[in-house]
Design a protein around this motif. Structure first.
Motif, PDB file in Angstrom:
ATOM      1  N   VAL A 177       0.826  -1.202   0.000  1.00  0.00           N
ATOM      2  CA  VAL A 177       0.000   0.000   0.000  1.00  0.00           C
ATOM      3  C   VAL A 177       0.860   1.250   0.000  1.00  0.00           C
ATOM      4  O   VAL A 177       0.507   2.260  -0.624  1.00  0.00           O
ATOM      5  CB  VAL A 177      -0.953  -0.016   1.219  1.00  0.00           C
ATOM      6  N   GLY A 178       2.013   1.182   0.671  1.00  0.00           N
ATOM      7  CA  GLY A 178       2.912   2.335   0.663  1.00  0.00           C
ATOM      8  C   GLY A 178       3.381   2.673  -0.745  1.00  0.00           C
ATOM      9  O   GLY A 178       3.405   3.842  -1.148  1.00  0.00           O
ATOM     10  N   LEU A 179       3.735   1.656  -1.517  1.00  0.00           N
ATOM     11  CA  LEU A 179       4.145   1.914  -2.899  1.00  0.00           C
ATOM     12  C   LEU A 179       2.980   2.402  -3.745  1.00  0.00           C
ATOM     13  O   LEU A 179       3.149   3.251  -4.624  1.00  0.00           O
ATOM     14  CB  LEU A 179       4.752   0.640  -3.509  1.00  0.00           C
ATOM     15  N   CYS A 180       1.775   1.851  -3.495  1.00  0.00           N
ATOM     16  CA  CYS A 180       0.588   2.349  -4.214  1.00  0.00           C
ATOM     17  C   CYS A 180       0.364   3.831  -3.904  1.00  0.00           C
ATOM     18  O   CYS A 180       0.073   4.636  -4.800  1.00  0.00           O
ATOM     19  CB  CYS A 180      -0.654   1.535  -3.829  1.00  0.00           C
ATOM     20  N   PHE A 181       0.500   4.176  -2.638  1.00  0.00           N
ATOM     21  CA  PHE A 181       0.307   5.569  -2.250  1.00  0.00           C
ATOM     22  C   PHE A 181       1.404   6.450  -2.856  1.00  0.00           C
ATOM     23  O   PHE A 181       1.138   7.582  -3.280  1.00  0.00           O
ATOM     24  CB  PHE A 181       0.318   5.668  -0.722  1.00  0.00           C
ATOM     25  N   TYR A 182       2.608   5.916  -2.898  1.00  0.00           N
ATOM     26  CA  TYR A 182       3.706   6.659  -3.518  1.00  0.00           C
ATOM     27  C   TYR A 182       3.423   6.899  -5.000  1.00  0.00           C
ATOM     28  O   TYR A 182       3.591   8.025  -5.507  1.00  0.00           O
ATOM     29  CB  TYR A 182       5.012   5.882  -3.337  1.00  0.00           C
ATOM     30  N   LEU A 183       3.006   5.852  -5.715  1.00  0.00           N
ATOM     31  CA  LEU A 183       2.707   6.009  -7.142  1.00  0.00           C
ATOM     32  C   LEU A 183       1.544   6.973  -7.347  1.00  0.00           C
ATOM     33  O   LEU A 183       1.549   7.787  -8.274  1.00  0.00           O
ATOM     34  CB  LEU A 183       2.386   4.642  -7.759  1.00  0.00           C
ATOM     35  N   SER A 613     -15.253   3.245 -11.361  1.00  0.00           N
ATOM     36  CA  SER A 613     -14.561   4.233 -12.189  1.00  0.00           C
ATOM     37  C   SER A 613     -13.820   3.577 -13.348  1.00  0.00           C
ATOM     38  O   SER A 613     -13.834   4.100 -14.464  1.00  0.00           O
ATOM     39  CB  SER A 613     -13.600   5.049 -11.336  1.00  0.00           C
ATOM     40  N   SER A 614     -13.180   2.440 -13.100  1.00  0.00           N
ATOM     41  CA  SER A 614     -12.456   1.789 -14.198  1.00  0.00           C
ATOM     42  C   SER A 614     -12.071   0.384 -13.743  1.00  0.00           C
ATOM     43  O   SER A 614     -11.109   0.216 -12.991  1.00  0.00           O
ATOM     44  CB  SER A 614     -11.208   2.590 -14.581  1.00  0.00           C
ATOM     45  N   TRP A 615     -12.824  -0.609 -14.205  1.00  0.00           N
ATOM     46  CA  TRP A 615     -12.587  -1.968 -13.703  1.00  0.00           C
ATOM     47  C   TRP A 615     -11.226  -2.500 -14.129  1.00  0.00           C
ATOM     48  O   TRP A 615     -10.580  -3.225 -13.383  1.00  0.00           O
ATOM     49  CB  TRP A 615     -13.709  -2.911 -14.164  1.00  0.00           C
ATOM     50  N   TYR A 616     -10.759  -2.133 -15.331  1.00  0.00           N
ATOM     51  CA  TYR A 616      -9.464  -2.660 -15.774  1.00  0.00           C
ATOM     52  C   TYR A 616      -8.313  -1.991 -15.030  1.00  0.00           C
ATOM     53  O   TYR A 616      -7.314  -2.625 -14.691  1.00  0.00           O
ATOM     54  CB  TYR A 616      -9.310  -2.517 -17.292  1.00  0.00           C
ATOM     55  N   TYR A 617      -8.435  -0.677 -14.750  1.00  0.00           N
ATOM     56  CA  TYR A 617      -7.424  -0.025 -13.912  1.00  0.00           C
ATOM     57  C   TYR A 617      -7.407  -0.636 -12.507  1.00  0.00           C
ATOM     58  O   TYR A 617      -6.349  -0.790 -11.891  1.00  0.00           O
ATOM     59  CB  TYR A 617      -7.695   1.472 -13.806  1.00  0.00           C
ATOM     60  N   ALA A 618      -8.606  -0.957 -11.995  1.00  0.00           N
ATOM     61  CA  ALA A 618      -8.706  -1.540 -10.654  1.00  0.00           C
ATOM     62  C   ALA A 618      -7.974  -2.875 -10.604  1.00  0.00           C
ATOM     63  O   ALA A 618      -7.236  -3.166  -9.649  1.00  0.00           O
ATOM     64  CB  ALA A 618     -10.170  -1.718 -10.262  1.00  0.00           C
ATOM     65  N   ILE A 619      -8.185  -3.693 -11.621  1.00  0.00           N
ATOM     66  CA  ILE A 619      -7.517  -5.005 -11.652  1.00  0.00           C
ATOM     67  C   ILE A 619      -6.006  -4.827 -11.742  1.00  0.00           C
ATOM     68  O   ILE A 619      -5.236  -5.507 -11.039  1.00  0.00           O
ATOM     69  CB  ILE A 619      -8.054  -5.839 -12.838  1.00  0.00           C
ATOM     70  N   VAL A 620      -5.552  -3.887 -12.595  1.00  0.00           N
ATOM     71  CA  VAL A 620      -4.117  -3.649 -12.724  1.00  0.00           C
ATOM     72  C   VAL A 620      -3.523  -3.194 -11.385  1.00  0.00           C
ATOM     73  O   VAL A 620      -2.464  -3.670 -10.954  1.00  0.00           O
ATOM     74  CB  VAL A 620      -3.845  -2.598 -13.824  1.00  0.00           C
ATOM     75  N   ALA A 621      -4.220  -2.258 -10.693  1.00  0.00           N
ATOM     76  CA  ALA A 621      -3.714  -1.756  -9.410  1.00  0.00           C
ATOM     77  C   ALA A 621      -3.637  -2.878  -8.381  1.00  0.00           C
ATOM     78  O   ALA A 621      -2.659  -2.980  -7.622  1.00  0.00           O
ATOM     79  CB  ALA A 621      -4.611  -0.624  -8.901  1.00  0.00           C
ATOM     80  N   MET A 622      -4.662  -3.747  -8.364  1.00  0.00           N
ATOM     81  CA  MET A 622      -4.663  -4.839  -7.393  1.00  0.00           C
ATOM     82  C   MET A 622      -3.585  -5.871  -7.723  1.00  0.00           C
ATOM     83  O   MET A 622      -2.957  -6.439  -6.823  1.00  0.00           O
ATOM     84  CB  MET A 622      -6.044  -5.498  -7.361  1.00  0.00           C
ATOM     85  N   VAL A 623      -3.353  -6.107  -9.007  1.00  0.00           N
ATOM     86  CA  VAL A 623      -2.284  -7.034  -9.405  1.00  0.00           C
ATOM     87  C   VAL A 623      -0.922  -6.481  -8.979  1.00  0.00           C
ATOM     88  O   VAL A 623      -0.076  -7.209  -8.443  1.00  0.00           O
ATOM     89  CB  VAL A 623      -2.320  -7.293 -10.927  1.00  0.00           C
ATOM     90  N   ILE A 624      -0.718  -5.173  -9.192  1.00  0.00           N
ATOM     91  CA  ILE A 624       0.553  -4.551  -8.777  1.00  0.00           C
ATOM     92  C   ILE A 624       0.742  -4.690  -7.270  1.00  0.00           C
ATOM     93  O   ILE A 624       1.807  -5.087  -6.786  1.00  0.00           O
ATOM     94  CB  ILE A 624       0.587  -3.067  -9.204  1.00  0.00           C
ATOM     95  N   ALA A 625      -0.327  -4.372  -6.507  1.00  0.00           N
ATOM     96  CA  ALA A 625      -0.234  -4.480  -5.045  1.00  0.00           C
ATOM     97  C   ALA A 625       0.014  -5.925  -4.632  1.00  0.00           C
ATOM     98  O   ALA A 625       0.809  -6.202  -3.724  1.00  0.00           O
ATOM     99  CB  ALA A 625      -1.510  -3.946  -4.393  1.00  0.00           C
ATOM    100  N   GLY A 626      -0.656  -6.867  -5.301  1.00  0.00           N
ATOM    101  CA  GLY A 626      -0.465  -8.284  -4.978  1.00  0.00           C
ATOM    102  C   GLY A 626       0.947  -8.761  -5.268  1.00  0.00           C
ATOM    103  O   GLY A 626       1.536  -9.513  -4.487  1.00  0.00           O
ATOM    104  N   MET A 627       1.513  -8.306  -6.393  1.00  0.00           N
ATOM    105  CA  MET A 627       2.887  -8.686  -6.723  1.00  0.00           C
ATOM    106  C   MET A 627       3.875  -8.142  -5.693  1.00  0.00           C
ATOM    107  O   MET A 627       4.807  -8.835  -5.273  1.00  0.00           O
ATOM    108  CB  MET A 627       3.237  -8.179  -8.122  1.00  0.00           C
ATOM    109  N   ILE A 628       3.660  -6.895  -5.271  1.00  0.00           N
ATOM    110  CA  ILE A 628       4.545  -6.318  -4.251  1.00  0.00           C
ATOM    111  C   ILE A 628       4.405  -7.092  -2.946  1.00  0.00           C
ATOM    112  O   ILE A 628       5.391  -7.408  -2.274  1.00  0.00           O
ATOM    113  CB  ILE A 628       4.223  -4.824  -4.034  1.00  0.00           C
ATOM    114  N   TYR A 629       3.166  -7.432  -2.603  1.00  0.00           N
ATOM    115  CA  TYR A 629       2.907  -8.190  -1.373  1.00  0.00           C
ATOM    116  C   TYR A 629       3.655  -9.519  -1.398  1.00  0.00           C
ATOM    117  O   TYR A 629       4.345  -9.889  -0.445  1.00  0.00           O
ATOM    118  CB  TYR A 629       1.404  -8.430  -1.224  1.00  0.00           C
ATOM    119  N   LYS A 630       3.526 -10.255  -2.495  1.00  0.00           N
ATOM    120  CA  LYS A 630       4.175 -11.561  -2.584  1.00  0.00           C
ATOM    121  C   LYS A 630       5.688 -11.419  -2.615  1.00  0.00           C
ATOM    122  O   LYS A 630       6.411 -12.262  -2.084  1.00  0.00           O
ATOM    123  CB  LYS A 630       3.687 -12.311  -3.824  1.00  0.00           C
TER     124      LYS A 630
END
Length: 1094
Positions: A177-183, A613-630
């Motif tokens: 989440v920190g990296l998401c907030f940074y981006l 607002s944007s389902w494809y952006y949402a999926i991309v953001a969650m994938v990015i967060a998931g990759m960072i988490y893992k």
């Protein structure tokens, strides 16, 4: 044991009369020289605790060390490293208004308000626009409530949401989440820069465009290229300014904020003025289609004009040339142009025009559609408009979901206050108030602006994104008073300021993540200049922001940062909801207006907005967060599939236990894992069931509970008894509703069984850290001394194992779960600091219905050298930051001389102990000995009241000496004799002449009269006298202050290092707790269990 006569002789022999009539103590100590040295090093009033002062310091010394615990350095490193003892730091000074409210306003108000809110209202209509604004504001308000709870749950160093989430949900979630907030913050900087360049090229200096298109189809591409060039230049200049020094950015911040406020005020004033005198911004219409004002070179909104006299010739206008093949009146023209006429309408009809009725409903358009006014009549038989014609066209397709994604960045920025927590005078008060007030203020501004725009501005102008219909004016500027330039200039500077703030904050956030070292490849970005400025992080931020600049469209960048901010807000709400539901003992937010349902609702809104607002952006953001988490987690649990849910439960339990083994728990995660030691009688019934009741009242900590007992015997023969005992414990646990485990150990000696149980209970990281056991009642009268010896051995075992110990005394008087206390106090006597157990236990007890209505009072002891006023202030501040509501009192204990009662009590104790060691008494003899001792003790207690008064009067008239002494006057002795006569008591001699002769014949140790006299003439050990003095003095003040308390919590002194003094130790504890109804003796495990930090 000892006759009253022999005691009196011994007491009287201790005093030597001096010339001035006062009594003076003689050399009664075993080692007189040692006595003087001891007083130099140890506190006479705390002698009971002196052996452990190195690990359990006095409260006054602890508070003096923590005097500056709120002065934290900036940065997200752990507070233990950030705090430097004794280092002079600049004290925080900012209040709620300057430190939180205004920065939040500056960060929330931004480019969307000035450039896109009118367009949102025009497309969505007033009702749906209000709905969009309301949903977004509710999302941020609920997030702010959750954030306030987290931010007030201790001191939050800088690092904002990253620090809060990572410390609440762990490094994996925190890093993701920190990296998401940074981006999100980085792309926000790009969006603000794009907004500033749009204002510059569209409204301030249109001629500054580098790229120009000769055809209408290429205008959009040329504009994007201009945005990229100017945006890159602007980004470079801003990055250089941030690199040179943040102090310049902070100095400009107030100017930029003033621009924002002036711009908003001009909108409101303009709306009010428009009700009486609407500004003149005519809009040219062909039928119901809007004409681009830039295309009207001759300012004539008509097909033809009549030249003035004398010619009176009809001449075609510039617009005729745009729709017809030639300027001749008989030329071939567009069908729609032929069948419809030009008209002019007011772009700003004004507040009193009633135009809001047309703007209530939505009017979504597709890309390339002409902006139309539905209320005007027109011929719809014409073919679609061509892009070569001078209409106002839409550049993108609009929908409710798109508008949500574009508008949401205008409500972000709520973290500005928590990011500045290190600069705030009182962060726990300022952050909730300032943030929520800022959100309410901006929400009111946004909601009222939606209504004002819909009530004052024509619908076609609202749907005209770039103001082409009003000759290129900024749409919101047309409403401003006194001039559109107020908004244009104000919005330009405000967007520049917001961009600078983003470029300042984002590198620091990345530096905080890098310094935590949870993402190895980011480690290089933790370094910076000598003064701590994040140089490398600023470089990466600039490169990522440049990617946003290259996108070049504000409408495409806004949904990207919407995703990242919503992801961050979602996890803030999740952190608050989980902390509330798990009821961690350290979860004590000072901000009390939160609830897990609100956090869960905020989390749901965030998730819904992401996909709306944007389902494809949402999926991309969650994938990015998931990759960072893992990536951060790296080592996951091995999959182990068993029988469905049970297999999953076993796998999860195994994984959790293995994770717990990775290291000792942090102070914030500490919770009491109880091992409750119960004793069974001969019929396998629990002797003290209230002990388990008390344990159940402590279970607000949601920790582990193991209920154990020891069965005497051999395991091979007593296995059945052990099973029966285990069933008894299970039934009692079900009755008391205690969720936990039973453990029954068979051992030859209870002492060994308890030691084995303490060592072996639990599994992995789920081991007990706190032992609860009962007080050995009637230990003096007990035929078997093993009961109190087992008790002291257990105290030693828990100390050796670094476990906390709770000993409720008079457990039968403790309330049951069906007897709630309607009033009263829980009193805490904090004498030495041993990890904060005394602070945590009352908080946990007050979570239970039995103790919920009890107040909390904390007493601590000040010595002569302590500043009691400063101690009280420090203690109140310490409790404030612990988020614990309690009354505070510092009790002054002056150095006083050892009283006669203390000395005689010590003498009795030592003579009794020595005689018991030397004799082997029969049962009948021991019963008489007990009765005799009880009678003597009662006599001394009766004489105490009168004696203390006399001794105090004598002491007040005599100078104190450096060495403890006993003062006794003839009047005091006379009073004692009178008291004896009044009571009419005669204490029977335990030792008759026949018994003494028999004893001398069978025991060589006292075979002569001299030997017996030696035994009776022993002099008390100096350390025992001082310990008894501590117990008596503390007991006096505790009984005086807490006689009406529902429960008294007290530091439990440690047992003596030499086991020969065990019986004396029990006597000290008895004296310490005399006259108190319910006492909980508390002994910490040597580790901190409570913290002021989040």
């Amino acid at each position: 044991l000892l006759s009253h006569y022999s005691l009196s002789l011994l007491s009287h022999s201790l005093f030597v009369s001096t010339g001035d009539g006062n009594s003076k103590i003689s050399s009664v100590y075993i080692n007189n020289s040692h006595c003087l040295d001891d007083d130099d090093f140890y506190d006479k009033n705390l002698a009971l605790f002196e052996e452990e002062m190195d690990t359990r310091p006095k409260v006054s010394s602890l508070l003096s060390r923590l005097a500056n615990y709120t002065n934290l350095t900036q940065g997200a490193k752990e507070h233990e490293e950030a705090e430097s003892i004794g280092e002079k730091k600049k004290s925080p000074h900012m209040g709620t208004f300057m430190g939180v409210y205004l920065p939040c306003l500056q960060n929330i108000f931004g480019v969307i308000l000035f450039l896109r809110l009118t367009w949102v209202v025009g497309n969505a209509g007033v009702l749906q626009a209000l709905c969009i604004v309301f949903i977004c504001c509710c999302c941020t308000l609920l997030t702010a409530i959750s954030m306030s709870a987290i931010a007030t749950n201790g001191v939050v160093p800088a690092g904002g949401s990253y620090f809060m989430i990572s410390r609440s949900l762990g490094p994996e979630f925190g890093g993701a989440v920190g990296l998401c907030f940074y981006l999100g913050t980085t792309f926000a900087g790009a969006m603000y820069i794009l907004g500033a360049i749009e204002i510059l090229l569209m409204y301030m200096a249109p001629n500054a465009a580098i790229f120009e298109s000769k055809s209408p189809e290429g205008e959009g591409a040329a504009m994007l290229n201009n945005m990229r060039v100017y945006g890159s230049i602007c980004l470079l200049l801003m990055s250089l300014l941030v690199f040179v020094g943040v102090k310049y950015v902070n100095k400009l911040a107030s100017i930029f904020l003033a621009c924002v406020i002036v711009s908003i005020v001009s909108i409101y004033v303009g709306a009010l003025v428009s009700a009486f005198k609407p500004p003149q911004f005519p809009v040219c219409m062909l039928g119901n289609r809007t004409i681009n004002g830039h295309e009207i070179d001759d300012s004539q909104c008509a097909k033809t004009i009549l030249l003035p006299a004398p010619s009176l010739v009809e001449k075609t206008t510039y617009l005729w040339k745009q729709f017809c093949q030639s300027p001749e009146l008989n030329s071939s023209c567009d069908q729609y142009f032929t069948s419809n006429n030009f008209s002019e309408i007011e772009g700003i009809p004004g507040l009193a025009s009633g135009i809001i009725s047309e703007n209530v409903w939505s009017s979504y358009l597709s890309k390339g559609d002409v902006v139309e006014k539905s209320s005007l009549s027109s011929s719809h038989l014409a073919p679609p408009a061509s892009t070569h014609q001078p209409y106002v066209f839409t550049d993108i397709a609009t929908s409710f979901t798109l508008l949500v994604g574009i508008f949401f960045p205008s409500v972000t920025g709520i973290m500005a206050g928590s990011n500045r927590s290190g600069d705030l005078k009182d962060a726990q008060r300022s952050i909730p108030i300032g943030t929520i007030l800022a959100i309410l203020t901006t929400s009111i501004v946004y909601l009222s602006s939606v209504v004002l725009f819909g009530a004052c501005i024509e619908g076609v102008v609202l749907r005209d994104k770039f103001g082409d219909s009003v000759k290129g004016n900024l749409v919101v500027g047309t409403l401003a008073w006194p001039s559109p330039w107020v908004i244009v200039i104000g919005s330009f500077f405000s967007t520049c300021g917001a961009g600078l703030q983003s470029l300042t904050g984002a590198p620091r956030l990345l530096q905080a993540i890098a310094k935590d070292n949870i993402i190895p490849f980011l480690r290089v970005f933790g370094h910076g200049k000598a003064n701590g400025e994040p140089t490398w992080a600023l470089l990466l931020t600039t490169l990522i922001a440049e990617l946003g600049i290259l996108i070049a469209s504000l409408d495409l960048v806004a949904p990207i940062l919407t995703m990242f901010f919503l992801m961050c807000y979602l996890f803030v709400n999740l952190a608050c909801a989980l902390q509330t539901l798990l009821r961690s003992p350290n979860w004590r937010p000072r901000f009390s207006y939160y609830h897990w349902t609100l956090s869960f609702l905020g989390m749901t809104i965030c998730l819904a907005l992401m996909f709306i607002s944007s389902w494809y952006y949402a999926i991309v953001a969650m994938v990015i967060a998931g990759m960072i988490y893992k990536y951060i987690e790296y080592h996951g649990a091995e999959k182990e599939w068993g029988d469905g849910i049970r297999g999953l439960s076993l796998s999860a339990a195994r994984f959790a236990l293995l994770r717990l083994e990775e290291g000792p728990p942090h102070t914030k995660n500490w919770r009491p894992q109880l091992l409750v030691l119960l004793k069974l009688d001969e019929d396998a019934h629990v002797k003290s069931p209230r002990l388990l009741t008390f344990a159940s009242q402590l279970k607000a900590g949601k920790g582990l509970t193991i209920v154990g007992t020891v069965v005497s015997g051999n395991f091979l023969q007593s296995y059945g008894e052990a099973l029966a005992a285990e069933q008894t414990l299970k039934h009692l646990m079900d009755k008391e509703r205690v969720k936990g485990f039973c453990q029954c150990i068979v051992a030859q000696k209870p002492r060994e069984g308890i030691s084995h149980m303490i060592q072996s209970s639990g599994l992995g990281g789920m081991r007990p850290n706190t032992v609860v056991m009962g007080w050995p009642h009637a230990w003096r009268q007990s035929e078997d001394p093993q009961s109190w010896k087992t008790f002291i051995n257990t105290v030693r075992v828990t100390t050796a194992g670094h476990l906390a110990l709770l000993v409720p005394k008079n457990i039968s008087l403790f309330p049951s779960n069906s007897e709630p206390c309607s009033e009263g106090y829980i009193d805490v006597w904090w004498i030495v600091h041993d990890g904060g157990m005394l602070m945590l236990l009352p908080f946990l007890l007050r979570q239970h219905k039995v103790w919920r209505k009890c107040g909390m009072r904390i007493f601590t002891v000040a010595q002569m050298e302590d500043n009691s006023i400063q101690m009280k202030k420090d203690l109140a501040t310490f409790l404030y930051h612990l988020r614990i509501e309690a009354e505070v009192e510092v009790v002054e204990m002056h150095d006083s001389d050892i009283s006669a009662y203390t000395y005689e009590r010590t003498l009795m104790m030592e003579q009794r102990s020595q005689m018991l060691r030397q004799m082997r008494l029969s049962k009948s003899d021991r019963d008489k000995e007990v009765n005799s001792f009880t009678s003597v003790r009662s006599s001394f207690i009766l004489r105490l009241r009168v004696r203390q008064t006399s001794v105090r009067q004598t002491e007040s008239q005599t100078d104190r000496s450096d060495r403890p002494r006993v003062r006794q006057t003839d009047r005091v002795r006379q009073t004692d004799r009178q008291t004896d006569r009044q009571t009419g008591r005669r204490v029977q001699m335990t030792w008759t002449k026949e018994k003494t002769s028999h004893y001398r014949a069978t025991h060589s140790g006292c075979s002569t009269p001299e030997g017996f006299r030696d035994m009776l003439s022993i002099r008390p050990d100096h350390s025992n006298v001082r310990r008894m003095h501590t117990a008596v003095k503390l007991n006096e003040v505790i009984v005086n202050k807490s006689h009406d308390a529902r429960l008294v919590l007290l530091n439990m002194p440690g047992p003596p290092r030499n086991s020969e003094g065990d019986e004396n130790y029990m006597e000290f504890l008895e004296v310490l707790t005399e006259g108190l109804e319910r006492v909980l003796l508390v002994r910490g495990g040597g580790s901190e269990v409570i913290t002021i930090y989040s």
